[in-house]
Design an enzyme around this catalytic site. Structure first.
Site, short mmCIF file in Angstrom:
data_model
loop_
_atom_site.label_atom_id
_atom_site.label_comp_id
_atom_site.label_asym_id
_atom_site.label_seq_id
_atom_site.Cartn_x
_atom_site.Cartn_y
_atom_site.Cartn_z
N ASP A 67 -27.47 35.79 -29.15
CA ASP A 67 -26.10 35.73 -28.91
C ASP A 67 -25.95 35.34 -29.67
O ASP A 67 -26.37 34.21 -30.40
CB ASP A 67 -25.72 35.91 -27.62
CG ASP A 67 -26.37 34.66 -26.77
OD1 ASP A 67 -26.73 34.40 -26.88
OD2 ASP A 67 -26.54 35.41 -25.68
N ASP A 138 -23.43 34.38 -13.13
CA ASP A 138 -22.31 35.89 -12.78
C ASP A 138 -23.33 36.66 -13.29
O ASP A 138 -23.16 37.81 -13.02
CB ASP A 138 -21.49 35.81 -13.92
CG ASP A 138 -21.86 35.62 -15.39
OD1 ASP A 138 -22.58 35.73 -15.63
OD2 ASP A 138 -20.04 35.53 -16.23
N HIS A 140 -24.79 37.22 -15.89
CA HIS A 140 -25.43 38.21 -17.43
C HIS A 140 -27.45 37.55 -18.08
O HIS A 140 -27.40 36.69 -17.93
CB HIS A 140 -24.04 37.20 -17.98
CG HIS A 140 -24.27 35.76 -18.45
ND1 HIS A 140 -23.10 35.04 -19.23
CD2 HIS A 140 -25.41 35.46 -19.18
CE1 HIS A 140 -23.36 33.87 -19.15
NE2 HIS A 140 -24.67 33.95 -19.02
N GLU A 145 -21.78 40.30 -19.38
CA GLU A 145 -20.89 39.59 -18.63
C GLU A 145 -20.76 40.47 -17.42
O GLU A 145 -20.65 41.84 -17.98
CB GLU A 145 -18.96 39.00 -18.98
CG GLU A 145 -19.40 38.01 -19.97
CD GLU A 145 -19.98 36.40 -19.16
OE1 GLU A 145 -20.15 36.71 -18.64
OE2 GLU A 145 -19.50 35.45 -19.81
#
Ligand code: PGA
Length: 265
Positions: A67, A138, A140, A145
């Site tokens: 990413d 979280d 990810h 997400e």
């Protein structure tokens, strides 16, 4: 999924780097998927050491990063492009033409086409042989997400507030944290032939327990790794502290070593 629990961060970094080295020696032109964040830094340090002290060569290796922040130029100090060159590439003998990192400066109007091109490059090299992953608090993987489709491909993804807060530590002013990213999708990651996840520290314990021992859900995208055919998760004691089946994972790790010795004898 194999869960390998080690005493501390140094040990998981060394063990994970050893896996990369073994795969690279089996196939010099292998395709490595890379992650950013603090956790893989020890693994990258160890690869640099292997290059400098043991002569490990990366000259035919091809890399694809997971990413990048949308809007940050490759030379921006907080871009993942800059991170990768500073923390790994400039210290090893990689061919810059073999390095692929999403371009944070692609124009919004061109971004869909660009993401398709990124996917097609991965395919052109025969897919990712080994994908390295961290995990966000979280859950990810990449910037996928909570709520990301488990079949998603490389695309633009909006960050959660939690991720923006976690990543603000790297920026001078929290308001500078970008809102959007380009990230490989969950489906893209799942096509890697092998996956290696690293997680360290108490603040990852809850999400690790949920991702490994909870149900598979798009609300914790890392949980989809339970469906992958070849995953190893390297954890330090703190990150593993909330796992219910810790004793069994340790038992398996020992048994796997013994079985390997039998195979080689
Ligand atoms: P960290 O980030 O390694 O800095 O904790 C992990 C991630 O967000 O994927």
């Amino acid at each position: 999924m194999q869960v390998v629990i080690k005493a501390n961060y140094d040990e998981i970094s060394k063990e994970a780097a050893l896996t990369v080295k073994q795969r690279l020696m089996e196939k010099p032109s292998f395709v490595l998927g890379l992650a950013t964040g603090s956790t893989p830094l020890g693994l990258y340090k160890e690869l640099i050491r292997m290059h400098k002290e043991e002569g490990l060569s990366f000259s035919h290796m091809v890399t694809f990063n997971l990413d990048e922040y949308l809007g940050l130029a490759p030379d921006h100090p907080q871009s993942y492009n800059f991170f990768m060159w500073e923390n790994l590439f400039k210290h090893i003998n990689i061919n810059p033409r073999n390095v692929y990192i999403p371009d944070g400066k692609v124009k919004p109007v061109d971004v869909e086409e660009y993401c398709e091109w990124y996917e097609s490059r991965i395919k052109k090299f025969g897919g990712i042989d080994l994908q390295i992953l961290g995990i966000g608090r979280d859950g990810h993987i990449g910037f996928n997400e909570p709520g990301s489709s488990l079949g998603s491909r490389t695309r633009v993804k909006t960050l959660t507030e939690e991720t923006m807060q976690d990543n603000a530590r790297f920026f001078k002013d929290p308001s500078e944290v970008p809102t959007y990213s380009i990230t490989m999708g969950v489906g893209t990651v799942m096509e890697a032939k092998e996956i290696l996840m690293v997680a360290s520290g108490k603040n990852k314990a809850q999400v690790i327990a949920t991702a490994i021992e909870g149900g598979v859900t798009a609300q914790v995208t890392a949980s989809v790794l339970q469906l992958h055919k070849k995953v190893t998760v390297f954890l330090d004691e703190e990150a593993a502290s909330l796992l219910k089946r810790k004793k069994y994972y340790n038992f398996v790790a020992e048994a796997v070593k013994k079985f390997q010795a039998i195979k080689e004898s």
